[in-house]
Design a protein around this motif. Structure first.
Motif, PDB file in Angstrom:
ATOM      1  N   TYR A 100      13.362  -2.084   1.279  1.00 52.07           N
ATOM      2  CA  TYR A 100      13.138  -3.057   0.417  1.00 52.07           C
ATOM      3  C   TYR A 100      11.580  -2.863   0.149  1.00 52.07           C
ATOM      4  O   TYR A 100      11.084  -3.517   1.178  1.00 52.07           O
ATOM      5  N   PHE A 101      11.412  -3.341  -0.912  1.00 54.58           N
ATOM      6  CA  PHE A 101       9.868  -3.725  -1.587  1.00 54.58           C
ATOM      7  C   PHE A 101       9.980  -5.365  -1.641  1.00 54.58           C
ATOM      8  O   PHE A 101      10.284  -6.264  -2.293  1.00 54.58           O
ATOM      9  N   GLY A 102       8.652  -6.290  -0.150  1.00 51.54           N
ATOM     10  CA  GLY A 102       9.155  -7.605  -0.082  1.00 51.54           C
ATOM     11  C   GLY A 102      11.113  -7.589   0.094  1.00 51.54           C
ATOM     12  O   GLY A 102      11.493  -6.926   0.769  1.00 51.54           O
ATOM     13  N   PRO A 103      11.313  -9.102  -0.790  1.00 51.93           N
ATOM     14  CA  PRO A 103      13.000  -9.327  -0.158  1.00 51.93           C
ATOM     15  C   PRO A 103      13.775  -8.333  -1.593  1.00 51.93           C
ATOM     16  O   PRO A 103      15.293  -8.676  -1.752  1.00 51.93           O
ATOM     17  N   LYS A 104      13.122  -7.583  -2.506  1.00 46.70           N
ATOM     18  CA  LYS A 104      13.520  -7.019  -3.649  1.00 46.70           C
ATOM     19  C   LYS A 104      14.075  -5.214  -2.867  1.00 46.70           C
ATOM     20  O   LYS A 104      13.607  -5.176  -2.303  1.00 46.70           O
ATOM     21  N   LYS A 105      15.878  -4.975  -3.128  1.00 54.10           N
ATOM     22  CA  LYS A 105      16.540  -3.823  -2.422  1.00 54.10           C
ATOM     23  C   LYS A 105      15.868  -3.020  -3.663  1.00 54.10           C
ATOM     24  O   LYS A 105      16.803  -3.617  -4.968  1.00 54.10           O
ATOM     25  N   LEU A 107       9.520  -9.776   4.063  1.00 52.33           N
ATOM     26  CA  LEU A 107       8.094  -8.615   4.222  1.00 52.33           C
ATOM     27  C   LEU A 107       9.242  -7.131   3.576  1.00 52.33           C
ATOM     28  O   LEU A 107       8.527  -6.550   3.076  1.00 52.33           O
ATOM     29  N   GLY A 108      10.202  -7.148   3.691  1.00 50.49           N
ATOM     30  CA  GLY A 108      10.762  -5.904   3.873  1.00 50.49           C
ATOM     31  C   GLY A 108      10.689  -4.545   4.459  1.00 50.49           C
ATOM     32  O   GLY A 108      10.390  -4.753   5.571  1.00 50.49           O
ATOM     33  N   ASN A 109      10.319  -3.237   3.887  1.00 45.67           N
ATOM     34  CA  ASN A 109      10.070  -2.623   4.935  1.00 45.67           C
ATOM     35  C   ASN A 109       8.482  -2.311   4.303  1.00 45.67           C
ATOM     36  O   ASN A 109       7.718  -1.104   3.789  1.00 45.67           O
ATOM     37  N   LEU A 110       7.644  -3.459   3.991  1.00 46.98           N
ATOM     38  CA  LEU A 110       6.752  -3.238   2.978  1.00 46.98           C
ATOM     39  C   LEU A 110       5.396  -2.830   4.038  1.00 46.98           C
ATOM     40  O   LEU A 110       4.447  -1.676   4.125  1.00 46.98           O
ATOM     41  N   LEU A 111       5.615  -3.470   5.728  1.00 36.42           N
ATOM     42  CA  LEU A 111       4.498  -2.427   6.277  1.00 36.42           C
ATOM     43  C   LEU A 111       4.472  -0.374   6.875  1.00 36.42           C
ATOM     44  O   LEU A 111       3.732  -0.315   7.041  1.00 36.42           O
ATOM     45  N   MET A 112       5.777  -0.074   6.241  1.00 33.71           N
ATOM     46  CA  MET A 112       6.372   0.847   6.442  1.00 33.71           C
ATOM     47  C   MET A 112       5.523   2.041   5.130  1.00 33.71           C
ATOM     48  O   MET A 112       5.915   2.880   4.835  1.00 33.71           O
ATOM     49  N   LEU A 113       5.784   0.639   4.102  1.00 37.90           N
ATOM     50  CA  LEU A 113       5.145   1.699   2.808  1.00 37.90           C
ATOM     51  C   LEU A 113       3.410   1.823   2.660  1.00 37.90           C
ATOM     52  O   LEU A 113       2.963   0.800   2.827  1.00 37.90           O
ATOM     53  N   ASP A 114       2.817   2.294   1.950  1.00 39.49           N
ATOM     54  CA  ASP A 114       1.295   2.244   1.289  1.00 39.49           C
ATOM     55  C   ASP A 114       2.066   2.149   0.234  1.00 39.49           C
ATOM     56  O   ASP A 114       1.434   2.723  -1.064  1.00 39.49           O
ATOM     57  N   VAL A 115       1.329   1.035   0.382  1.00 39.87           N
ATOM     58  CA  VAL A 115       1.665  -0.533  -1.546  1.00 39.87           C
ATOM     59  C   VAL A 115       0.397   0.520  -2.268  1.00 39.87           C
ATOM     60  O   VAL A 115       0.818   0.408  -3.569  1.00 39.87           O
ATOM     61  N   ASN A 116      -0.580   0.835  -2.137  1.00 44.86           N
ATOM     62  CA  ASN A 116      -1.119   1.565  -3.207  1.00 44.86           C
ATOM     63  C   ASN A 116      -0.739   3.016  -3.450  1.00 44.86           C
ATOM     64  O   ASN A 116      -1.034   3.665  -4.992  1.00 44.86           O
ATOM     65  N   LYS A 117      -0.156   3.747  -3.013  1.00 43.65           N
ATOM     66  CA  LYS A 117       0.660   5.042  -2.947  1.00 43.65           C
ATOM     67  C   LYS A 117       2.414   5.004  -2.957  1.00 43.65           C
ATOM     68  O   LYS A 117       3.022   6.039  -1.811  1.00 43.65           O
ATOM     69  N   PRO A 118       3.169   4.010  -3.262  1.00 49.53           N
ATOM     70  CA  PRO A 118       4.280   4.455  -2.694  1.00 49.53           C
ATOM     71  C   PRO A 118       5.119   5.542  -2.869  1.00 49.53           C
ATOM     72  O   PRO A 118       5.965   5.949  -1.855  1.00 49.53           O
TER      73      PRO A 118
END
Length: 506
Positions: free
Chosen positions: A78-83, A49-60
């Motif tokens: 990290y956007f998922g596994p993407k650094k 998941l990386g840092n997805l839980l810390m991000l507003d996916v609609n307004k990153p």
């Protein structure tokens, strides 16, 4: 039976242990990468998941601006596994994109963009292909558009068509989206194909509608999820719609290109496509193998120019008209200045120098609207030592343009609409270093000159002839400036009244 149940229980336990160990290994790998010496700091990522839980996916972009306050102007997320390494603030973004242009000058081609172009065209390409095609595009935009009296005449002609369409509503409320898109599209079509399209032309309408839908879909949470986990593509409705639109776009552009190929005259080039076709013809005649001037690069370059030339200009103009209705005192000053300097004659590009307040309003609209808050991702072309940090070759880079256009160290009132930020005490227009809506460096928008000309001529002409107000029963305070999230930030759907000004007012 008891033996089988015990065996299954052992098997399930073993599977659970293996999965747990795998996740632990992934997490430790992430954590180690995060803690490598001199690499940019950032929040600890979770496995997969990386840092997805810390991000507003609609307004990153909003989440990233908040993270910059905690981790600094260069940080890792990290956007998922993407650094990704994020660059925030004017000084940092400029230093990277301008002072270290080569190191930060490659394009990060995310899965969706790779599916779109397969590395062809101008925007989502790297290496020699990108350099050659960008150089070619800049040359031809100049030859057929930017800086030429001829294109100014085409834009002025388009402003007249647009005014006629606005007049048909007789001051009643209407949605500005389609008409503004048609006007901007017709200008770019005149440069690319050598002719304008009527607003009623079904071909133009289909191209514009698909482009609008694709731009909106590209910014949705599900498509961002696809960029992180590409295997999900077949199960995502928005991804399937994007691929459908892409196929239709390729078919449409191919037909238009083939029509031009049939009537190509090397002595009378009509636009970008003709020039490209001539280069293709010369390459074929000389027996050149693996020429960059091929059918795929032509189709995707045309697609790049059409989408970029339509969306950014029309979206900015829609924000401009909405802001004029929202802030009538600003509209008053713009129209007073236009009336005094131009009167009833047609505005021309040279008038910009004599209209400092109008120019300031256009610039402030671009800054405040912030239509490309995260820019288009870059990628490091080599290992980089930057601001005390080490960034590896091939790292995805987000130049956070919103953090530049809203930089509290650079703007007096970064979060409010304030044209005065572009004026000195004498009311003269002042250039601001942190004004980077077109990005900067090697990957800055190649059509900036054309966009600036369009924005001024369309905006000045429309404000000269119309008073923009909210619909009856709607107050200025009711006009919502919350953007609709897509690949770019558009105004929320709304209607305005374009009330024709009398000759006495002008």
């Amino acid at each position: 039976m008891a033996f089988m149940e015990a065996l299954l229980q052992v098997s399930s336990t073993g599977t659970l242990i293996c999965c747990s160990l795998l996740l632990l290994a992934v997490y430790l790998l992430f954590f180690r990468s995060q803690r490598d010496e001199n690499e940019p700091p950032g929040p600890k990522p979770l496995p997969l998941l990386g840092n997805l839980l810390m991000l507003d996916v609609n307004k990153p972009y909003l989440s990233l601006c908040e993270m910059a306050k905690q981790f600094g102007t260069v940080f890792t997320v990290y956007f998922g596994p993407k650094k990704v390494v994020v660059l925030a603030g004017y000084k940092t973004v400029k230093q990277a994109l301008v002072n270290h242009a080569d190191e930060f000058g490659d394009r990060e081609i995310m899965p969706l963009f790779h599916d779109f172009t397969k590395g062809h065209g101008i925007i989502f390409a790297n290496g020699e292909s990108w350099r050659e095609l960008r150089r070619f595009a800049l040359t031809n935009l100049r030859d057929f558009g930017m800086g030429k009296k001829k294109i100014e005449e085409k834009i002025i002609e388009e402003t007249c068509h647009l005014q006629e369409e606005f007049e048909k509503f007789e001051g009643k409320p209407f949605e500005t989206t389609q008409l503004m898109n048609y006007a901007a599209s017709s200008v770019i079509c005149s440069i690319v194909y050598g002719r304008r399209f009527e607003y009623t032309d079904p071909q133009l309408r289909n191209m514009v509608d698909r482009a609008n839908e694709s731009i909106q879909l590209s910014g949705t949470a599900s498509v961002q999820l696809y960029n992180m986990f590409p295997f999900l593509g077949p199960w995502l409705k928005n991804y399937r719609l994007l691929m459908k639109n892409l196929a239709l776009d390729i078919k449409e552009v191919s037909e238009l290109v083939n029509d031009l190929r049939q009537t190509l005259n090397p002595q009378d080039l009509r636009g970008f496509v003709d020039s490209f076709l001539l280069h293709m013809q010369n390459a074929e005649e000389s027996g050149e193998k693996n020429s960059l001037f091929n059918q795929q690069n032509l189709i995707f370059s045309v697609g790049n120019l059409f989408a970029a030339g339509t969306d950014t200009t029309s979206t900015t103009l829609r924000w401009g008209l909405l802001l004029m209705a929202k802030y009538p005192h600003v509209q008053d000053r713009v129209q007073e200045e236009i009336d005094q300097v131009i009167g009833g004659r047609q505005p021309v590009t040279e008038d910009r120098k004599k209209l400092p307040y109008t120019d300031a309003v256009i610039h402030e609209t671009q800054r405040f609207a912030n239509i490309a808050p995260m820019s288009i991702p870059h990628m490091t072309s080599c290992d980089v030592h930057f601001n005390g940090h080490f960034i590896k070759k091939g790292t995805c880079i987000f130049p956070l343009l919103m953090s530049v256009l809203y930089d509290e160290d650079e703007w007096e009132t970064p979060h409010t609409f304030n044209p005065e930020q572009f004026l000195d005490k004498q009311g003269r227009f002042v250039k601001r270093d942190a004004f980077l809506p077109f990005s900067a460096g090697r990957r800055s928008c190649p059509g900036e000159g054309l966009a600036r000309m369009e924005l001024f001529l369309f905006f000045a002409s429309l404000l000269q002839h119309f008073r923009f107000t909210p619909p009856p029963g709607v107050s200025e305070d009711d006009l919502d400036l919350t953007p609709v999230v897509g690949f770019t930030l558009n105004p929320i759907p709304h209607k305005l009244c374009a009330v024709k000004r009398s000759q006495n007012e002008i």
